[in-house]
Design an enzyme around this catalytic site. Structure first.
Site, PDB file in Angstrom:
ATOM      1  N   HIS A 188       0.795  -1.372   0.054  1.00 33.10           N
ATOM      2  CA  HIS A 188       0.123  -0.041  -0.041  1.00 33.10           C
ATOM      3  C   HIS A 188       0.863   1.410  -0.069  1.00 33.10           C
ATOM      4  O   HIS A 188       0.686   2.217   0.733  1.00 33.10           O
ATOM      5  CB  HIS A 188      -0.879   0.073   1.200  1.00 33.10           C
ATOM      6  CG  HIS A 188      -1.984  -1.354   1.238  1.00 33.10           C
ATOM      7  ND1 HIS A 188      -3.275  -0.959   0.769  1.00 33.10           N
ATOM      8  CD2 HIS A 188      -1.661  -2.292   1.529  1.00 33.10           C
ATOM      9  CE1 HIS A 188      -3.914  -2.138   0.826  1.00 33.10           C
ATOM     10  NE2 HIS A 188      -2.968  -2.991   1.184  1.00 33.10           N
ATOM     11  N   TYR A 206       4.434  -5.434   9.065  1.00 27.67           N
ATOM     12  CA  TYR A 206       4.249  -4.233   9.205  1.00 27.67           C
ATOM     13  C   TYR A 206       5.639  -3.430   9.953  1.00 27.67           C
ATOM     14  O   TYR A 206       6.311  -2.569   9.467  1.00 27.67           O
ATOM     15  CB  TYR A 206       3.178  -3.691   9.830  1.00 27.67           C
ATOM     16  CG  TYR A 206       2.025  -3.724   9.425  1.00 27.67           C
ATOM     17  CD1 TYR A 206       1.726  -4.833   8.069  1.00 27.67           C
ATOM     18  CD2 TYR A 206       0.707  -3.061   9.647  1.00 27.67           C
ATOM     19  CE1 TYR A 206       0.515  -4.477   7.750  1.00 27.67           C
ATOM     20  CE2 TYR A 206      -0.616  -3.185   9.182  1.00 27.67           C
ATOM     21  CZ  TYR A 206      -0.628  -4.037   8.098  1.00 27.67           C
ATOM     22  OH  TYR A 206      -1.807  -4.072   7.539  1.00 27.67           O
TER      23      TYR A 206
END
Length: 325
Positions: free
Chosen positions: A35, A300
Site C-alpha cells: 500500500h 508491518y
C-alpha cells in the site's frame, strides 16, 4: 532450535517483505512495502456510547477522539496509476484521553483471499511477475487457486470489483476478528467496517492520480464521514478465518462517526511516520485467534524498519530527520 529460529526455510516477516519487494519490481526507498501509494488525513472520531456495555475502551465512550489516518491503494509501487487495482485501504490511529492508542488497517473488500500467513506467502509467490512478460504466470496462479479453494469468495468479489473514483465512497472492512472486553472481563468477538455517508456514482477517475485530487476537492466542501459498524459473532462463527464472512443477520451496533477534515501528501503529513500495526490496541480491545494478526504486525514492523532506515540516508535529510517520504 525447536522453535524453528535456526531453520532457514522458516517463514518470517523479512521473507514476506522480500517477496513483496520482488513483486513490486523494484525497491522504492523510504516507502511502505505494501500500500505504498497513499495520502494522509486528519480528523476525529465521535463515539456513540453504544459499545460501552461491551468494551472498556475510551474510544467507544461518548466524546471526541483525535485521528491521524491514511488512505492508500494496494500494491508496492508508489507511482502506480490509481485505477490499476480495485482495492483501497483506510488506516487510522485514534489516541484516547489516557494516551492509549487504537490502530486499525481496513480494506475495501469484505473478505480476505487467504486465511494463514503461509498461504499469503504462497499467494505472493504465485503473483510474482514473469520476467518475460512482466505479469504473473497464469498457470502458476491457477495452480495456487486450485490448491486454495478458500480463495473463492475473494475471487468472486474481485470479478465484479471496479476501482472507485473516490476514497470517500468506499466501505472499509477490518477483515480480521477482534475481541471486545467489558468491565466484567467478558469477551465479545467482533469484526467492524467503516460505512461512508458519501454515495458512490458511476464516475470514473481521470488520470493516474485522481484519488488524492478528489479528496482535496471533497474536503474543501466540508468534512467526510463514515459510521463505524461493529458486528458481533454468534457461536460457531469463525474468528480465525478471514476468508469467511459472517452471516448477514448478525447483530450490528453503530459505534460512532469518523469525521475527516483535512488531507496532506504522505511525504509531509502526520501519517508518514506511523506504523499502522493492527495489534496496537487499547484496554478493552484484544486480538482474536486469527493467525494473520501477528503476521501482519510482524510484517508491518519489518517494512517500517526498512523504510525509516532508508529515509535516514536519503539525500536531503538532516541529522536523520525524515523529510522525503
Amino acid at each position: 532450535y525447536t522453535a524453528g529460529w535456526l531453520a532457514p526455510g522458516r517463514l518470517t516477516a523479512p521473507r514476506i517483505i522480500d517477496q513483496i519487494q520482488v513483486n513490486s519490481g523494484s525497491i522504492y526507498p523510504g516507502y511502505r512495502r505494501a500500500h505504498a501509494k497513499g495520502v494522509c488525513v486528519i480528523g476525529h472520531f465521535v463515539g456513540s456510547g453504544a459499545l460501552q456495555p461491551y468494551s472498556t475502551a475510551q474510544v467507544f465512550m461518548q466524546g471526541d477522539i483525535p485521528v491521524v489516518g491514511r488512505f492508500a491503494i494496494a500494491g508496492g509501487n508508489p507511482y502506480a496509476p490509481d485505477g490499476s487495482v480495485p482495492v483501497r485501504s483506510m488506516a487510522l490511529r485514534l489516541t484516547q484521553p489516557n494516551g492509549q492508542q487504537w490502530r486499525t488497517g481496513m480494506n475495501s473488500m469484505p473478505v480476505n483471499a487467504v486465511a494463514t500467513p503461509q498461504a499469503f506467502f504462497e499467494q505472493l509467490q504465485a503473483q510474482q511477475p514473469d520476467p518475460a512478460t512482466g505479469k504473473p504466470d497464469p498457470a502458476r496462479l491457477a495452480a495456487f487457486f486450485a490448491a486454495h479453494p478458500e480463495t473463492a469468495p475473494f475471487r468472486a468479489w474481485a470479478k465484479t470489483a471496479r476501482p472507485s473514483a473516490s476514497f470517500a465512497t468506499n466501505s472499509y472492512w477490518s477483515l480480521n476478528a477482534f475481541e471486545l472486553v467489558d468491565a466484567q472481563g467478558a469477551k465479545h468477538a467482533v469484526r467492524w467496517r467503516m460505512v461512508p455517508e458519501s454515495v458512490a456514482d458511476d464516475a470514473k477517475g481521470q488520470g493516474d492520480n485522481y484519488l488524492a485530487a478528489d479528496l482535496v476537492q471533497r474536503l474543501a466542501a466540508g468534512p467526510l464521514r463514515w459510521h463505524l459498524r461493529v458486528t458481533f459473532a454468534e457461536p460457531g462463527d469463525p474468528t480465525a478465518d478471514a476468508t469467511k464472512a459472517w452471516p448477514a443477520d448478525r447483530r450490528e451496533i453503530d459505534a460512532g462517526t469518523l469525521e475527516l477534515t483535512g488531507t496532506t501528501p504522505q511525504d509531509s503529513g502526520a501519517c508518514r511516520d506511523i506504523n499502522y500495526d493492527p495489534l496496537v490496541l487499547p484496554d478493552g480491545i484484544q486480538a482474536s485467534d486469527d493467525p494473520l494478526l501477528p503476521a501482519r504486525s510482524a510484517a508491518y514492523a519489518a517494512s517500517y524498519l526498512r523504510r525509516t532506515s532508508e529515509e535516514a540516508h536519503l539525500p536531503g535529510t538532516v541529522a536523520g530527520k525524515k523529510e522525503t517520504r
